[in-house]
Design a protein around this motif. Structure first.
Motif, mmCIF file in Angstrom:
data_model
loop_
_atom_site.group_PDB
_atom_site.id
_atom_site.type_symbol
_atom_site.label_atom_id
_atom_site.label_comp_id
_atom_site.label_asym_id
_atom_site.label_seq_id
_atom_site.Cartn_x
_atom_site.Cartn_y
_atom_site.Cartn_z
ATOM 1 N N THR A 57 0.845 -1.196 0.000
ATOM 2 C CA THR A 57 0.000 0.000 0.000
ATOM 3 C C THR A 57 0.874 1.238 0.000
ATOM 4 O OG1 THR A 57 -0.112 0.019 2.416
ATOM 5 C CG2 THR A 57 -1.845 -1.188 1.252
ATOM 6 N N ASP A 58 0.232 2.400 -0.261
ATOM 7 C CA ASP A 58 0.965 3.658 -0.161
ATOM 8 C C ASP A 58 0.743 4.260 1.218
ATOM 9 O OD1 ASP A 58 -1.585 4.690 -0.187
ATOM 10 O OD2 ASP A 58 -1.469 5.481 -2.231
ATOM 11 N N SER A 59 1.237 5.472 1.435
ATOM 12 C CA SER A 59 1.183 6.075 2.766
ATOM 13 C C SER A 59 -0.237 6.393 3.211
ATOM 14 C CB SER A 59 2.020 7.359 2.784
ATOM 15 O OG SER A 59 1.571 8.265 1.769
ATOM 16 N N SER A 60 -1.172 6.499 2.250
ATOM 17 C CA SER A 60 -2.566 6.775 2.609
ATOM 18 C C SER A 60 -3.384 5.503 2.759
ATOM 19 C CB SER A 60 -3.207 7.679 1.550
ATOM 20 O OG SER A 60 -3.222 7.042 0.279
ATOM 21 N N GLY A 61 -2.749 4.341 2.623
ATOM 22 C CA GLY A 61 -3.428 3.074 2.786
ATOM 23 C C GLY A 61 -4.045 2.528 1.515
ATOM 24 N N GLU A 62 -3.879 3.232 0.392
ATOM 25 C CA GLU A 62 -4.426 2.750 -0.863
ATOM 26 C C GLU A 62 -3.544 1.643 -1.430
ATOM 27 O OE1 GLU A 62 -7.253 3.572 -2.338
ATOM 28 O OE2 GLU A 62 -7.742 4.876 -0.629
ATOM 29 N N PRO A 63 -4.148 0.566 -1.944
ATOM 30 C CA PRO A 63 -3.334 -0.529 -2.510
ATOM 31 C C PRO A 63 -2.590 -0.079 -3.758
ATOM 32 C CG PRO A 63 -5.655 -0.857 -2.997
ATOM 33 C CD PRO A 63 -5.596 0.298 -2.040
ATOM 34 N N ILE A 64 -1.422 -0.686 -3.989
ATOM 35 C CA ILE A 64 -0.607 -0.382 -5.166
ATOM 36 C C ILE A 64 -0.569 -1.625 -6.052
ATOM 37 C CG2 ILE A 64 1.676 0.250 -6.015
ATOM 38 C CD1 ILE A 64 2.172 1.727 -3.434
ATOM 39 N N PRO A 65 -1.319 -1.630 -7.126
ATOM 40 C CA PRO A 65 -1.277 -2.790 -8.032
ATOM 41 C C PRO A 65 -0.046 -2.724 -8.922
ATOM 42 C CG PRO A 65 -2.823 -1.157 -8.862
ATOM 43 C CD PRO A 65 -2.317 -0.630 -7.541
ATOM 44 N N GLY A 66 0.486 -3.883 -9.282
ATOM 45 C CA GLY A 66 1.620 -3.950 -10.196
ATOM 46 C C GLY A 66 2.965 -3.691 -9.562
ATOM 47 N N ALA A 67 3.044 -3.644 -8.242
ATOM 48 C CA ALA A 67 4.341 -3.469 -7.577
ATOM 49 C C ALA A 67 5.190 -4.729 -7.750
ATOM 50 C CB ALA A 67 4.144 -3.158 -6.097
ATOM 51 N N ASN A 68 6.494 -4.566 -7.842
ATOM 52 C CA ASN A 68 7.421 -5.685 -8.014
ATOM 53 C C ASN A 68 7.883 -6.194 -6.653
ATOM 54 O OD1 ASN A 68 7.544 -5.700 -10.937
ATOM 55 N ND2 ASN A 68 8.667 -3.777 -10.756
ATOM 56 N N ILE A 69 7.761 -7.493 -6.419
ATOM 57 C CA ILE A 69 8.238 -8.141 -5.189
ATOM 58 C C ILE A 69 9.255 -9.191 -5.603
ATOM 59 C CG2 ILE A 69 7.604 -9.527 -3.183
ATOM 60 C CD1 ILE A 69 4.903 -7.537 -4.915
ATOM 61 N N LEU A 70 10.474 -9.065 -5.102
ATOM 62 C CA LEU A 70 11.562 -9.934 -5.561
ATOM 63 C C LEU A 70 12.527 -10.222 -4.425
ATOM 64 C CD1 LEU A 70 13.019 -11.225 -8.085
ATOM 65 C CD2 LEU A 70 14.314 -9.094 -8.217
#
Length: 386
Positions: free
Chosen positions: A28-41
């Motif tokens: 999520t971002d600092s306002s709690g909104e989800p972030i789609p498409g973020a890279n996790i590695l």
């Protein structure tokens, strides 16, 4: 022996139970909104995934021991999370802060380079000046009807030709295929007027030819080119040096003088060239309606060549009046000409008798300029840097 085999199998199953570690979480971002498409590695490996529309992610890995899980997204600062992988499911929730890596500015550019007709990716038809001269063309319709894919109708006279391109509907004139002289549109307010493009210039012997670029890709070369673009290219002194004079005399008071002069300006070492062309004419026919076709047109250019290019200054002046014939009404059943107010059959609808037509308007009395026919006065100056 059996005890040893069972012991080995037990060790394998024990090792297998620790080989897979499930990792899941939310980004999520600092306002709690989800972030789609973020890279996790997991750094240094190919194990990873991306977050879904709700910012959730989940994947499994065979890695063990201490690892670093990196979460990143364009426009946010990357976050590294240390993990110890021992087969136990891991839940990692990450909050990304705005900032960090941004995309560099992306600039899209395009250019038009010289290509032969065989190399061009578009379908192009061209008519050379020698062919146009053989046609004894008096209008754009006379010239363009010889181009494949175009149906041209010039029944109204020299101007306001109706041009139809195969495969597209058209109300006539130049609705989907603008007319250009040396890459400059004769009129650019497409769809905002009822004026035909060929009203603003006449054919003369100062052209090298005309090209018709088909298809929607023609919009790369001019606005409003849905069905294609028609472009006349002028002679310049370096390509066609010499002098030409054509004089045409016929009945109905027709006389027309076409001329062309082109060559080098200055001495033999000069890189400056000129071309000058135009016509002077007068014609009462083919139907004597009291509105003679008469006028002049002059076009010219001066071209300066440099080591890596050239500059061409072009211009045109026109003061010309041309007859224009409207359709003759016929009786619906017999297709015979109807009688006019004087009781005689109507022969044409553009007559000198209409020159004095007037009617009252809120702004005063309107006097029809029909005595001038299709009157064109004006010109242009154009600079072309190459």
């Amino acid at each position: 022996m059996k005890k040893i085999i069972f012991a080995v199998i037990g060790l394998l199953f024990s090792a297998g139970s620790f080989a897979q570690t499930d990792i899941s979480g939310t980004v999520t971002d600092s306002s709690g909104e989800p972030i789609p498409g973020a890279n996790i590695l997991i750094t240094g490996s190919t194990w990873g995934t991306t977050s879904d529309f709700d910012g959730n992610f989940a994947f499994s890995t065979d890695l063990t021991g201490a690892q670093i899980l990196r979460v990143s997204y364009i426009g946010f600062t990357s976050v590294d999370k240390p993990l110890t992988l021992d087969g136990t499911a891991q839940t990692v929730n990450v909050v990304l802060q705005e900032g960090g890596q941004l995309l560099d500015e992306v600039v899209l550019t395009a250019s038009s380079t010289f290509r032969s007709q065989k190399q061009a990716p578009l379908s192009i038809s061209s008519v050379k000046m020698k062919e146009i001269t053989k046609l004894s063309a008096n209008s754009q319709a006379d010239i363009l009807r010889s181009v494949p894919g175009i149906t041209a109708e010039g029944g109204g006279g020299e101007t306001a030709s109706n041009i139809f391109v195969r495969g597209l509907p058209s109300g006539g004139q130049y609705v989907f295929n603008p007319l250009q002289y040396d890459g400059m549109p004769l009129i650019s307010s497409f769809g905002l007027n009822s004026s035909a493009h060929d009203v603003y210039a006449r054919p003369d012997i100062g052209f090298k030819g005309v090209e018709f670029v088909r298809g929607g890709a023609a919009v790369l070369y001019g606005a409003g080119s849905v069905a294609g673009i028609i472009n006349y290219t002028s002679k310049t002194g370096d390509t066609n040096p010499g002098n030409i004079i054509n004089i045409e005399v016929a009945n109905q008071g027709r006389i027309k003088t076409d001329f062309y002069s082109g060559g080098q300006l200055g001495g033999e070492d000069s890189n400056t060239y000129y071309a000058f062309t135009g016509f002077v004419r007068h014609d009462r026919g083919p139907i004597d309606v009291g509105l003679p076709t008469k006028g002049v047109q002059f076009r010219g250019n001066i071209k300066k060549k440099f080591d890596n290019g050239s500059f061409t200054l072009s211009g045109q002046f026109i003061d010309d009046k041309a007859q224009f014939y409207l359709p003759i009404p016929l009786s619906g059943g017999s297709r015979e000409r109807i009688n006019g107010n004087d009781g005689n059959p109507v022969e044409q609808l553009l007559s000198g008798d209409l020159a004095n037509t007037s009617f009252n308007t809120p702004g005063g009395t309107y006097n029809s300029p029909i005595a001038d026919g299709v009157a064109t006065t004006g010109g242009y100056i154009m600079g072309d840097f190459n």
